[in-house]
Design a protein around this motif. Structure first.
Motif, PDB file in Angstrom:
ATOM      1  N   ILE A   1       4.090  -6.645   6.484  1.00 38.88           N
ATOM      2  CA  ILE A   1       5.208  -7.310   5.816  1.00 38.88           C
ATOM      3  C   ILE A   1       6.090  -8.055   6.823  1.00 38.88           C
ATOM      4  O   ILE A   1       6.638  -9.106   6.523  1.00 38.88           O
ATOM      5  CB  ILE A   1       6.026  -6.283   4.990  1.00 38.88           C
TER       6      ILE A   1
ATOM      7  N   CYS B   1       6.382  -5.126  -1.499  1.00 42.12           N
ATOM      8  CA  CYS B   1       6.940  -3.786  -1.233  1.00 42.12           C
ATOM      9  C   CYS B   1       6.949  -2.963  -2.518  1.00 42.12           C
ATOM     10  O   CYS B   1       6.542  -1.794  -2.524  1.00 42.12           O
ATOM     11  CB  CYS B   1       8.337  -3.892  -0.648  1.00 42.12           C
TER      12      CYS B   1
ATOM     13  N   ARG C   1       7.174 -11.302  -0.257  1.00 39.28           N
ATOM     14  CA  ARG C   1       7.310 -10.064   0.510  1.00 39.28           C
ATOM     15  C   ARG C   1       8.012  -8.941  -0.260  1.00 39.28           C
ATOM     16  O   ARG C   1       7.507  -7.820  -0.279  1.00 39.28           O
ATOM     17  CB  ARG C   1       8.039 -10.307   1.827  1.00 39.28           C
TER      18      ARG C   1
ATOM     19  N   GLN D   1       4.181  -1.862   6.677  1.00 39.30           N
ATOM     20  CA  GLN D   1       5.443  -2.413   7.193  1.00 39.30           C
ATOM     21  C   GLN D   1       5.177  -3.472   8.264  1.00 39.30           C
ATOM     22  O   GLN D   1       5.844  -4.511   8.303  1.00 39.30           O
ATOM     23  CB  GLN D   1       6.314  -1.298   7.756  1.00 39.30           C
TER      24      GLN D   1
ATOM     25  N   TYR E   1       3.214  -2.174  -3.414  1.00 44.42           N
ATOM     26  CA  TYR E   1       2.602  -1.185  -2.530  1.00 44.42           C
ATOM     27  C   TYR E   1       3.022   0.229  -2.923  1.00 44.42           C
ATOM     28  O   TYR E   1       2.204   1.150  -2.930  1.00 44.42           O
ATOM     29  CB  TYR E   1       2.985  -1.466  -1.076  1.00 44.42           C
TER      30      TYR E   1
END
Length: 164
Positions: A104, A146, A142, A101, A149
Protein backbone atom coordinates in the motif's frame (compact mmCIF):
# COMPACT_ATOMS: atom_id res chain seq x y z
CA UNK A 1 -24.54 -0.02 -7.89
CA UNK A 2 -24.13 -2.48 -10.73
CA UNK A 3 -21.40 -5.14 -10.66
CA UNK A 4 -20.92 -4.70 -14.41
CA UNK A 5 -17.65 -2.91 -15.14
CA UNK A 6 -17.75 0.64 -16.51
CA UNK A 7 -15.23 3.15 -17.77
CA UNK A 8 -11.54 2.32 -17.90
CA UNK A 9 -12.07 -0.99 -16.09
CA UNK A 10 -14.39 -2.19 -18.85
CA UNK A 11 -11.94 -1.08 -21.55
CA UNK A 12 -9.07 -2.90 -19.83
CA UNK A 13 -11.19 -6.02 -19.29
CA UNK A 14 -12.09 -6.06 -22.98
CA UNK A 15 -8.44 -5.63 -23.93
CA UNK A 16 -7.32 -8.36 -21.50
CA UNK A 17 -10.06 -10.72 -22.76
CA UNK A 18 -8.91 -10.23 -26.34
CA UNK A 19 -5.12 -10.17 -25.94
CA UNK A 20 -4.18 -12.02 -22.73
CA UNK A 21 -7.01 -14.31 -21.61
CA UNK A 22 -7.08 -16.75 -24.56
CA UNK A 23 -4.08 -18.64 -23.19
CA UNK A 24 -4.61 -21.50 -25.64
CA UNK A 25 -3.49 -19.26 -28.51
CA UNK A 26 0.21 -18.81 -29.25
CA UNK A 27 -0.31 -15.06 -29.80
CA UNK A 28 -1.78 -14.53 -26.31
CA UNK A 29 0.93 -16.63 -24.67
CA UNK A 30 3.67 -14.78 -26.53
CA UNK A 31 2.28 -11.33 -25.78
CA UNK A 32 1.83 -12.18 -22.12
CA UNK A 33 5.41 -13.46 -21.89
CA UNK A 34 6.81 -10.41 -23.68
CA UNK A 35 4.91 -8.01 -21.42
CA UNK A 36 6.03 -9.78 -18.26
CA UNK A 37 9.71 -9.69 -19.28
CA UNK A 38 10.04 -6.48 -21.30
CA UNK A 39 11.63 -3.17 -20.39
CA UNK A 40 9.19 -0.25 -20.25
CA UNK A 41 9.95 1.07 -23.74
CA UNK A 42 9.58 -2.42 -25.20
CA UNK A 43 6.15 -2.66 -23.56
CA UNK A 44 5.17 0.63 -25.17
CA UNK A 45 6.32 -0.70 -28.57
CA UNK A 46 3.76 -3.51 -28.48
CA UNK A 47 0.87 -2.78 -30.88
CA UNK A 48 -1.58 -4.36 -28.42
CA UNK A 49 -0.44 -1.96 -25.68
CA UNK A 50 -0.97 0.95 -28.04
CA UNK A 51 -4.51 -0.38 -28.63
CA UNK A 52 -5.02 -0.30 -24.86
CA UNK A 53 -3.68 3.26 -24.70
CA UNK A 54 -6.10 4.38 -27.41
CA UNK A 55 -9.02 2.66 -25.70
CA UNK A 56 -8.17 4.33 -22.39
CA UNK A 57 -7.28 7.65 -24.06
CA UNK A 58 -3.84 7.59 -22.43
CA UNK A 59 -1.04 9.68 -23.86
CA UNK A 60 2.72 9.94 -23.35
CA UNK A 61 2.28 11.74 -20.02
CA UNK A 62 0.81 8.58 -18.54
CA UNK A 63 3.19 6.12 -20.20
CA UNK A 64 4.54 4.82 -16.89
CA UNK A 65 1.02 3.99 -15.64
CA UNK A 66 0.17 2.33 -18.98
CA UNK A 67 3.28 0.14 -18.80
CA UNK A 68 2.44 -0.80 -15.21
CA UNK A 69 -1.12 -1.70 -16.20
CA UNK A 70 -0.10 -3.82 -19.19
CA UNK A 71 2.57 -5.69 -17.22
CA UNK A 72 0.19 -6.44 -14.35
CA UNK A 73 -2.68 -7.50 -16.60
CA UNK A 74 -0.27 -9.95 -18.26
CA UNK A 75 0.16 -11.62 -14.85
CA UNK A 76 -3.56 -12.38 -14.45
CA UNK A 77 -4.79 -15.70 -15.82
CA UNK A 78 -8.44 -15.65 -14.76
CA UNK A 79 -10.94 -12.93 -13.98
CA UNK A 80 -13.57 -13.30 -11.29
CA UNK A 81 -15.83 -11.24 -9.06
CA UNK A 82 -13.37 -10.73 -6.19
CA UNK A 83 -11.06 -7.74 -6.05
CA UNK A 84 -7.38 -8.54 -5.60
CA UNK A 85 -7.11 -7.07 -2.09
CA UNK A 86 -10.03 -9.29 -0.93
CA UNK A 87 -8.31 -12.36 -2.32
CA UNK A 88 -5.10 -11.41 -0.51
CA UNK A 89 -6.65 -10.73 2.89
CA UNK A 90 -9.64 -11.83 4.92
CA UNK A 91 -9.70 -14.21 7.87
CA UNK A 92 -6.85 -16.35 6.47
CA UNK A 93 -4.72 -13.96 4.44
CA UNK A 94 -2.36 -15.24 1.75
CA UNK A 95 -0.40 -11.98 2.07
CA UNK A 96 0.70 -10.98 5.58
CA UNK A 97 -0.52 -7.68 7.00
CA UNK A 98 3.04 -6.33 7.03
CA UNK A 99 3.58 -7.17 3.37
CA UNK A 100 0.19 -5.67 2.55
CA UNK A 101 1.18 -2.43 4.31
CA UNK A 102 4.40 -2.36 2.30
CA UNK A 103 2.39 -2.82 -0.92
CA UNK A 104 0.00 0.00 0.00
CA UNK A 105 2.91 2.39 0.70
CA UNK A 106 4.89 1.42 -2.42
CA UNK A 107 5.39 3.58 -5.50
CA UNK A 108 6.68 3.07 -9.05
CA UNK A 109 8.69 -0.07 -9.82
CA UNK A 110 8.44 -1.33 -6.24
CA UNK A 111 4.65 -1.17 -6.45
CA UNK A 112 4.67 -3.07 -9.74
CA UNK A 113 6.93 -5.77 -8.29
CA UNK A 114 4.81 -6.14 -5.16
CA UNK A 115 1.58 -6.27 -7.15
CA UNK A 116 3.06 -8.94 -9.44
CA UNK A 117 3.86 -11.08 -6.40
CA UNK A 118 0.42 -10.38 -4.94
CA UNK A 119 -1.30 -11.49 -8.15
CA UNK A 120 0.73 -14.69 -8.07
CA UNK A 121 -0.22 -15.28 -4.41
CA UNK A 122 -3.87 -14.82 -5.35
CA UNK A 123 -3.48 -17.72 -7.80
CA UNK A 124 -3.39 -15.24 -10.70
CA UNK A 125 -7.13 -14.66 -10.38
CA UNK A 126 -8.95 -11.43 -9.57
CA UNK A 127 -11.46 -8.96 -10.94
CA UNK A 128 -9.55 -7.64 -13.96
CA UNK A 129 -11.77 -4.59 -14.49
CA UNK A 130 -11.43 -3.55 -10.85
CA UNK A 131 -7.67 -4.14 -10.86
CA UNK A 132 -7.24 -2.00 -13.96
CA UNK A 133 -9.37 0.83 -12.59
CA UNK A 134 -7.45 0.68 -9.31
CA UNK A 135 -4.06 0.79 -11.03
CA UNK A 136 -5.09 3.75 -13.15
CA UNK A 137 -6.38 5.59 -10.06
CA UNK A 138 -4.02 4.13 -7.45
CA UNK A 139 -4.07 7.03 -5.00
CA UNK A 140 -7.85 6.91 -4.76
CA UNK A 141 -7.91 3.09 -4.63
CA UNK A 142 -5.51 2.63 -1.71
CA UNK A 143 -8.06 3.29 1.07
CA UNK A 144 -10.55 0.85 -0.49
CA UNK A 145 -7.81 -1.80 -0.73
CA UNK A 146 -7.33 -1.46 3.03
CA UNK A 147 -11.04 -2.08 3.63
CA UNK A 148 -11.06 -4.97 1.12
CA UNK A 149 -7.96 -6.63 2.59
CA UNK A 150 -9.42 -6.64 6.09
CA UNK A 151 -12.84 -7.80 4.83
CA UNK A 152 -14.70 -4.64 5.79
CA UNK A 153 -17.11 -2.69 3.65
CA UNK A 154 -16.03 0.84 2.84
CA UNK A 155 -18.73 3.45 3.41
CA UNK A 156 -20.92 3.64 0.29
CA UNK A 157 -20.51 7.42 0.03
CA UNK A 158 -16.72 7.08 -0.16
CA UNK A 159 -16.94 4.41 -2.86
CA UNK A 160 -19.26 6.55 -4.98
CA UNK A 161 -16.86 9.50 -4.75
CA UNK A 162 -13.90 7.31 -5.78
CA UNK A 163 -15.64 6.03 -8.90
CA UNK A 164 -16.53 9.48 -10.23
Amino acid sequence: MSDEPKGPGAVALGWWSKHIAPRETPAAKALSARLRRAAPLAVLCEPAVQDLARGLNIGPGQAERLVQLAVLLAEVRETGPERLARRLGGPEPVLSALRFQRLIRAEGDELTDLLRRAISMAERKCNVAALAADILHWEAARPRWCFDYFGAEAPAKDLEEQTR
